[in-house]
Design a protein around this motif. Sequence first.
Motif, short mmCIF file in Angstrom:
data_model
loop_
_atom_site.label_atom_id
_atom_site.label_comp_id
_atom_site.label_asym_id
_atom_site.label_seq_id
_atom_site.Cartn_x
_atom_site.Cartn_y
_atom_site.Cartn_z
N THR A 49 -9.21 16.72 -16.47
CA THR A 49 -10.12 15.87 -17.23
C THR A 49 -10.79 16.71 -18.31
O THR A 49 -11.18 17.85 -18.04
CB THR A 49 -11.20 15.27 -16.30
OG1 THR A 49 -10.56 14.66 -15.19
CG2 THR A 49 -12.04 14.23 -17.03
N CYS A 50 -10.89 16.17 -19.51
CA CYS A 50 -11.55 16.90 -20.61
C CYS A 50 -12.96 17.28 -20.17
O CYS A 50 -13.69 16.47 -19.61
CB CYS A 50 -11.61 16.03 -21.86
SG CYS A 50 -12.56 16.80 -23.19
N THR A 51 -13.32 18.50 -20.43
CA THR A 51 -14.59 19.02 -19.92
C THR A 51 -15.80 18.71 -20.81
O THR A 51 -16.93 18.97 -20.45
CB THR A 51 -14.46 20.55 -19.75
OG1 THR A 51 -15.59 21.02 -19.06
CG2 THR A 51 -14.35 21.26 -21.10
N TYR A 52 -15.53 18.15 -21.99
CA TYR A 52 -16.61 18.08 -22.98
C TYR A 52 -17.64 16.98 -22.76
O TYR A 52 -18.83 17.22 -22.79
CB TYR A 52 -16.02 17.92 -24.37
CG TYR A 52 -15.66 19.23 -25.03
CD1 TYR A 52 -16.58 20.26 -25.13
CD2 TYR A 52 -14.39 19.42 -25.56
CE1 TYR A 52 -16.25 21.45 -25.73
CE2 TYR A 52 -14.06 20.62 -26.18
CZ TYR A 52 -14.99 21.62 -26.26
OH TYR A 52 -14.66 22.79 -26.86
N CYS A 53 -17.19 15.73 -22.62
CA CYS A 53 -18.23 14.70 -22.63
C CYS A 53 -18.00 13.66 -21.55
O CYS A 53 -17.02 13.69 -20.82
CB CYS A 53 -18.35 14.04 -24.01
SG CYS A 53 -17.31 12.61 -24.24
N SER A 54 -18.94 12.74 -21.46
CA SER A 54 -18.96 11.79 -20.34
C SER A 54 -17.90 10.69 -20.45
O SER A 54 -17.79 9.86 -19.55
CB SER A 54 -20.34 11.16 -20.25
OG SER A 54 -20.72 10.66 -21.51
N VAL A 55 -17.13 10.66 -21.53
CA VAL A 55 -16.04 9.68 -21.59
C VAL A 55 -15.00 10.02 -20.51
O VAL A 55 -14.42 9.14 -19.89
CB VAL A 55 -15.41 9.66 -23.00
CG1 VAL A 55 -14.20 8.74 -23.05
CG2 VAL A 55 -16.45 9.19 -24.01
N GLY A 56 -14.80 11.30 -20.26
CA GLY A 56 -13.90 11.72 -19.18
C GLY A 56 -12.43 11.45 -19.44
O GLY A 56 -11.72 10.92 -18.57
N CYS A 57 -11.94 11.79 -20.62
CA CYS A 57 -10.53 11.54 -20.96
C CYS A 57 -9.58 12.40 -20.11
O CYS A 57 -9.88 13.56 -19.83
CB CYS A 57 -10.28 11.84 -22.43
SG CYS A 57 -11.21 10.76 -23.53
N GLY A 58 -8.45 11.83 -19.77
CA GLY A 58 -7.44 12.55 -19.00
C GLY A 58 -6.60 13.43 -19.92
O GLY A 58 -6.25 13.02 -21.03
N THR A 90 -4.84 9.36 -25.83
CA THR A 90 -5.56 9.77 -27.05
C THR A 90 -6.61 10.83 -26.72
O THR A 90 -7.07 10.92 -25.58
CB THR A 90 -6.27 8.58 -27.70
OG1 THR A 90 -7.23 8.07 -26.76
CG2 THR A 90 -5.30 7.49 -28.07
N LEU A 91 -7.00 11.60 -27.71
CA LEU A 91 -8.10 12.56 -27.57
C LEU A 91 -8.89 12.56 -28.88
O LEU A 91 -8.29 12.41 -29.95
CB LEU A 91 -7.58 13.98 -27.31
CG LEU A 91 -6.92 14.26 -25.96
CD1 LEU A 91 -6.39 15.69 -25.94
CD2 LEU A 91 -7.87 14.03 -24.79
N CYS A 92 -10.19 12.73 -28.80
CA CYS A 92 -10.97 12.87 -30.02
C CYS A 92 -10.76 14.31 -30.55
O CYS A 92 -10.16 15.13 -29.86
CB CYS A 92 -12.45 12.58 -29.74
SG CYS A 92 -13.34 13.97 -29.00
N PRO A 93 -11.26 14.64 -31.75
CA PRO A 93 -11.03 15.99 -32.28
C PRO A 93 -11.50 17.11 -31.36
O PRO A 93 -10.87 18.16 -31.28
CB PRO A 93 -11.81 15.98 -33.60
CG PRO A 93 -11.82 14.55 -34.01
CD PRO A 93 -11.90 13.76 -32.74
N LYS A 94 -12.62 16.87 -30.65
CA LYS A 94 -13.08 17.92 -29.73
C LYS A 94 -12.08 18.14 -28.61
O LYS A 94 -11.72 19.27 -28.27
CB LYS A 94 -14.44 17.52 -29.13
CG LYS A 94 -15.61 18.14 -29.83
CD LYS A 94 -16.90 17.60 -29.27
CE LYS A 94 -17.40 18.45 -28.13
NZ LYS A 94 -18.74 18.07 -27.69
N GLY A 95 -11.65 17.03 -28.02
CA GLY A 95 -10.67 17.15 -26.93
C GLY A 95 -9.36 17.73 -27.41
O GLY A 95 -8.71 18.50 -26.71
N ALA A 96 -8.98 17.37 -28.65
CA ALA A 96 -7.71 17.88 -29.18
C ALA A 96 -7.76 19.39 -29.43
O ALA A 96 -6.73 20.04 -29.55
CB ALA A 96 -7.37 17.15 -30.48
S1 SF4 Z 1 -11.47 13.91 -25.61
FE1 SF4 Z 1 -13.37 13.58 -26.73
S2 SF4 Z 1 -14.10 11.56 -26.03
FE2 SF4 Z 1 -12.58 12.29 -24.53
S3 SF4 Z 1 -13.82 13.34 -22.94
FE3 SF4 Z 1 -13.13 14.89 -24.43
S4 SF4 Z 1 -14.84 15.07 -25.88
FE4 SF4 Z 1 -15.11 13.14 -24.77
#
Ligand code: SF4
Length: 195
Positions: A49-58, A90-96
């Motif tokens: 799981t992406c570690t950055y934010c509470s969206v919790g993207c896989g 999908t991933l946002c720029p941070k996740g990417a």
């Molecule tokens: S990819 Fe972006 S939106 Fe998704 S959990 Fe990571 S930081 Fe949050």
Amino acid sequence: MDMDRRQFFKACTGGLAGSSLALLGFSPEAVLAETRNFKLTHATETRNTCTYCSVGCGIIMYGLGDKAKNAASAIIHIEGDPDHPVNRGTLCPKGAALLDLVHSQSRLKYPQVREAGADTWTTISWDEALDRIARLMKDDRDRHFVARNGEGATVNRWLSTGMLAASASSNESGYLTHKVMRSLGMLIFDNQARV
Ligand code: SF4
């Protein structure tokens, strides 16, 4: 180079025949027939799981090193997990850009403590950290636990310590965390993943 009409057609015919033969596989150069190696061919896939934010993207992390003894393991690529219900690949720029976080020189990999009054952080082992947290929680709970309120009603509250659970928790670990903290009487409890 000067060339008359006859020499020009001769050169063109020769060039065409040469390139056709090359396309048919008769080229002395193997380069035309060689397929490019896909960089993830030998990588191991790990879901996370992406570690950055509470969206919790896989995410899917691709690592080199198939656990063979002489292979140095390293994460070489990270992308969105198409099977994950939150982000569907999908991933946002941070996740990417997660790969940069993984390989960052300043990424914290061990527990650290800053003692009261100190201005520096000291690295400690995970065992030390867990023992220390357990000790401090127990001492604080023993000191501040409220079994009954002023009117004599049973309340079993522990208000002097709080808990913030991580955004990368699964439903199951979130549920268990909630149960454990509430069973201790803790009321100050939140989870980053509550969007
Ligand atoms: S990819 Fe972006 S939106 Fe998704 S959990 Fe990571 S930081 Fe949050």
